[in-house]
Write a protein that holds these residues in place. Structure first.
Motif, PDB file in Angstrom:
ATOM      1  N   UNK A   1     -38.798  37.427  -8.108  1.00  0.00           N
ATOM      2  CA  UNK A   1     -39.837  38.442  -8.270  1.00  0.00           C
ATOM      3  C   UNK A   1     -41.238  37.835  -8.329  1.00  0.00           C
ATOM      4  N   UNK A   2     -41.363  36.580  -7.938  1.00  0.00           N
ATOM      5  CA  UNK A   2     -42.686  35.979  -7.863  1.00  0.00           C
ATOM      6  C   UNK A   2     -43.535  36.808  -6.903  1.00  0.00           C
ATOM      7  N   UNK A   3     -44.722  37.183  -7.321  1.00  0.00           N
ATOM      8  CA  UNK A   3     -45.665  38.000  -6.548  1.00  0.00           C
ATOM      9  C   UNK A   3     -45.236  39.467  -6.415  1.00  0.00           C
ATOM     10  N   UNK A   4     -44.167  39.897  -7.060  1.00  0.00           N
ATOM     11  CA  UNK A   4     -43.731  41.285  -7.006  1.00  0.00           C
ATOM     12  C   UNK A   4     -44.350  42.031  -8.191  1.00  0.00           C
ATOM     13  N   UNK A   5     -44.929  43.187  -7.930  1.00  0.00           N
ATOM     14  CA  UNK A   5     -45.529  44.001  -8.989  1.00  0.00           C
ATOM     15  C   UNK A   5     -44.599  45.101  -9.476  1.00  0.00           C
TER      16      UNK A   5
END
Length: 114
Positions: free
Chosen positions: A22-26
């Protein structure tokens, strides 16, 4: 996906889960189908994102604040995951809150960036 649960105990949660980066997932968004808008609340979206407990997920681990019967047709439900980093478990499903058999459809689970 189509989920079915027998709600004879007026309680219970069913879900699918996957490990995702979920890196960079908002937000995580999932579309849920309800046949009809109803004042009777029978089921809720069950959502989890985070480190999976050592003994596995249980009903208490899920966000179950969003009722499914609040609309008719397809509706997107979004959950913030911006505070998480790296590989986590994402689980999507439903919770039953009525003594009845429930079948609901879920589609298009997506990770959305800012």
């Amino acid at each position: 996906m189509e989920l079915y649960i027998e709600g004879v105990a007026d309680d219970g949660t069913i879900w699918v889960e996957q490990s995702v980066d979920v890196t960079d997932v908002e937000t995580v968004t999932v579309d849920v189908y309800s046949r009809a808008n109803s004042a009777n609340r029978m089921s809720q979206v069950a959502f989890f994102a985070g480190e999976k407990p050592d003994d596995g997920l249980s009903e208490e681990d899920f966000n179950r604040e969003k009722d499914i019967e609040d609309h008719s047709g397809w509706k997107p439900y979004s959950y913030s995951v911006g505070e998480l980093e790296g590989d986590v478990t994402v689980a999507v499903g439903m919770n039953v809150v009525w003594e009845t058999d429930i079948t609901r459809r879920f589609d298009d689970v997506r990770l959305e960036t800012a």
